[in-house]
Write a protein that holds these residues in place. Sequence first.
Motif, PDB file in Angstrom:
ATOM      1  N   LEU A 139       0.846  -1.188   0.000  1.00 30.25           N
ATOM      2  CA  LEU A 139       0.000   0.000   0.000  1.00 30.25           C
ATOM      3  C   LEU A 139       0.880   1.236   0.000  1.00 30.25           C
ATOM      4  CD1 LEU A 139      -1.718  -2.281   1.676  1.00 30.25           C
ATOM      5  CD2 LEU A 139      -3.156  -0.323   2.272  1.00 30.25           C
ATOM      6  N   ASP A 140       0.674   2.101  -0.956  1.00 26.71           N
ATOM      7  CA  ASP A 140       1.339   3.397  -0.999  1.00 26.71           C
ATOM      8  C   ASP A 140       0.356   4.416  -0.446  1.00 26.71           C
ATOM      9  OD1 ASP A 140       2.324   5.963  -1.739  1.00 26.71           O
ATOM     10  OD2 ASP A 140       3.542   5.045  -3.308  1.00 26.71           O
ATOM     11  N   GLY A 142       0.772   7.545   0.234  1.00 23.99           N
ATOM     12  CA  GLY A 142       0.842   8.872  -0.357  1.00 23.99           C
ATOM     13  C   GLY A 142      -0.025   9.003  -1.596  1.00 23.99           C
ATOM     14  N   THR A 143       0.056   8.007  -2.472  1.00 28.49           N
ATOM     15  CA  THR A 143      -0.728   8.035  -3.708  1.00 28.49           C
ATOM     16  C   THR A 143      -2.016   7.236  -3.598  1.00 28.49           C
ATOM     17  OG1 THR A 143       0.445   6.095  -4.594  1.00 28.49           O
ATOM     18  CG2 THR A 143       1.363   8.273  -5.085  1.00 28.49           C
ATOM     19  N   ARG A 144      -2.192   6.532  -2.453  1.00 30.39           N
ATOM     20  CA  ARG A 144      -3.362   5.692  -2.215  1.00 30.39           C
ATOM     21  C   ARG A 144      -3.532   4.672  -3.355  1.00 30.39           C
ATOM     22  NH1 ARG A 144      -6.674   7.027   1.882  1.00 30.39           N
ATOM     23  NH2 ARG A 144      -8.567   6.214   0.919  1.00 30.39           N
ATOM     24  N   THR A 145      -2.423   4.022  -3.664  1.00 33.97           N
ATOM     25  CA  THR A 145      -2.445   2.965  -4.662  1.00 33.97           C
ATOM     26  C   THR A 145      -2.039   1.650  -4.022  1.00 33.97           C
ATOM     27  OG1 THR A 145      -0.194   3.556  -5.333  1.00 33.97           O
ATOM     28  CG2 THR A 145      -1.997   4.459  -6.643  1.00 33.97           C
ATOM     29  N   VAL A 146      -2.477   0.552  -4.618  1.00 37.62           N
ATOM     30  CA  VAL A 146      -2.209  -0.784  -4.103  1.00 37.62           C
ATOM     31  C   VAL A 146      -1.610  -1.635  -5.213  1.00 37.62           C
ATOM     32  CG1 VAL A 146      -3.247  -2.903  -3.185  1.00 37.62           C
ATOM     33  CG2 VAL A 146      -4.068  -0.677  -2.402  1.00 37.62           C
ATOM     34  N   TYR A 147      -0.561  -2.387  -4.863  1.00 33.08           N
ATOM     35  CA  TYR A 147       0.026  -3.337  -5.794  1.00 33.08           C
ATOM     36  C   TYR A 147       0.001  -4.726  -5.185  1.00 33.08           C
ATOM     37  CZ  TYR A 147       1.733   0.400  -8.793  1.00 33.08           C
ATOM     38  OH  TYR A 147       1.795   1.472  -9.643  1.00 33.08           O
ATOM     39  N   GLN A 148      -0.358  -5.695  -5.987  1.00 30.45           N
ATOM     40  CA  GLN A 148      -0.275  -7.097  -5.602  1.00 30.45           C
ATOM     41  C   GLN A 148       0.876  -7.686  -6.396  1.00 30.45           C
ATOM     42  OE1 GLN A 148      -3.859  -9.413  -6.208  1.00 30.45           O
ATOM     43  NE2 GLN A 148      -3.317 -10.727  -4.479  1.00 30.45           N
ATOM     44  N   LYS A 149       1.999  -7.915  -5.705  1.00 27.58           N
ATOM     45  CA  LYS A 149       3.264  -8.192  -6.364  1.00 27.58           C
ATOM     46  C   LYS A 149       3.582  -7.007  -7.281  1.00 27.58           C
ATOM     47  CE  LYS A 149       2.888 -13.189  -5.887  1.00 27.58           C
ATOM     48  NZ  LYS A 149       2.855 -14.514  -6.567  1.00 27.58           N
ATOM     49  N   GLU A 150       3.619  -7.212  -8.578  1.00 24.92           N
ATOM     50  CA  GLU A 150       3.964  -6.104  -9.484  1.00 24.92           C
ATOM     51  C   GLU A 150       2.746  -5.518 -10.186  1.00 24.92           C
ATOM     52  OE1 GLU A 150       7.026  -4.975  -9.555  1.00 24.92           O
ATOM     53  OE2 GLU A 150       7.597  -6.557  -8.129  1.00 24.92           O
ATOM     54  N   THR A 151       1.578  -6.036  -9.865  1.00 23.78           N
ATOM     55  CA  THR A 151       0.363  -5.623 -10.578  1.00 23.78           C
ATOM     56  C   THR A 151      -0.434  -4.620  -9.751  1.00 23.78           C
ATOM     57  OG1 THR A 151       0.224  -7.786 -11.657  1.00 23.78           O
ATOM     58  CG2 THR A 151      -1.758  -6.419 -11.659  1.00 23.78           C
ATOM     59  N   LYS A 152      -0.791  -3.505 -10.373  1.00 17.14           N
ATOM     60  CA  LYS A 152      -1.599  -2.505  -9.689  1.00 17.14           C
ATOM     61  C   LYS A 152      -3.036  -3.003  -9.561  1.00 17.14           C
ATOM     62  CE  LYS A 152      -2.969   2.373  -9.837  1.00 17.14           C
ATOM     63  NZ  LYS A 152      -2.848   3.658 -10.582  1.00 17.14           N
ATOM     64  N   VAL A 153      -3.599  -2.844  -8.371  1.00 15.70           N
ATOM     65  CA  VAL A 153      -4.990  -3.231  -8.110  1.00 15.70           C
ATOM     66  C   VAL A 153      -5.804  -1.951  -7.970  1.00 15.70           C
ATOM     67  CG1 VAL A 153      -6.572  -4.488  -6.614  1.00 15.70           C
ATOM     68  CG2 VAL A 153      -4.213  -5.298  -6.896  1.00 15.70           C
ATOM     69  N   VAL A 154      -6.797  -1.790  -8.794  1.00 11.38           N
ATOM     70  CA  VAL A 154      -7.617  -0.578  -8.765  1.00 11.38           C
ATOM     71  C   VAL A 154      -8.697  -0.724  -7.696  1.00 11.38           C
ATOM     72  CG1 VAL A 154      -9.137   0.939 -10.071  1.00 11.38           C
ATOM     73  CG2 VAL A 154      -7.187  -0.146 -11.206  1.00 11.38           C
ATOM     74  N   LEU A 155      -8.628   0.119  -6.667  1.00  6.20           N
ATOM     75  CA  LEU A 155      -9.597   0.114  -5.580  1.00  6.20           C
ATOM     76  C   LEU A 155     -10.298   1.461  -5.513  1.00  6.20           C
ATOM     77  CD1 LEU A 155      -7.541  -1.510  -2.655  1.00  6.20           C
ATOM     78  CD2 LEU A 155      -8.994  -2.659  -4.338  1.00  6.20           C
TER      79      LEU A 155
END
Length: 233
Positions: A139-140, A142-155
């Motif tokens: 979980l980042d 700052g940017t409120r982004t999530v990655y599962q391994k190397e893949t971005k998960v759009v939440l």
Amino acid sequence: MKILVIDDDIELCDLLREYLEQEGFTVAALHEAKDGLAAALSGDHDFLILDVMLPGCNGFDLLRQLRHFSAIPVIMLTARGDEIDRIVGLELGADDYLPKPFNPRELVARIRAIQRRGEHGSGVRPAAPGKIVADDITLDLGTRTVYQKETKVVLTAVEFSLLHALIKRIGQVITREDLAQEVLGRKLELFDRSIDVHISSLRKKLGHQLHGVERIKAIRGVGYLYARTAKVS
């Protein structure tokens, strides 16, 4: 913050614009689904208030199309007492709902709650400033982004906040009521399934199991926990 209201009730839109602008928001209002979808996808707005009943295309159809391309926070306006509309809206990716008629102060409270960013908790290690890692999830904050391994998960905004709330207290049971207060900024109403529907969406996006362990476990009659596994560091 720039808010887009999509509702065919012109009088309501005018009232919302007046009230929300007094609260410091910039507000634009549209009354048809086609124009509303184009505006929502333009990137010119930070938040969407969307009515279920719209001429030409209902709010569900608009939200379904929107979620293919955008994670803009959405509050849906539903008919009072219509629980099915609320559940469908949440399943399609709405962050929260508000039944009509409503108090504008309640709407503002829900907007601010969805925009609120949680603080770091315990149970996972810092990966880098502003980031936390649990198993295959990063979980980042700052940017409120999530990655599962190397893949971005759009939440959605609420899904991110819910995942953050669970992961920062990994291995601990959190009641549905506490999750609602922390993530939605409000108490659960009678028969309110908002948290359950958001949890279901997270499970679908992240996968139900990891290393043979159920990722997000329901504790019957209590709440949920994000399971600790041997891979947590």
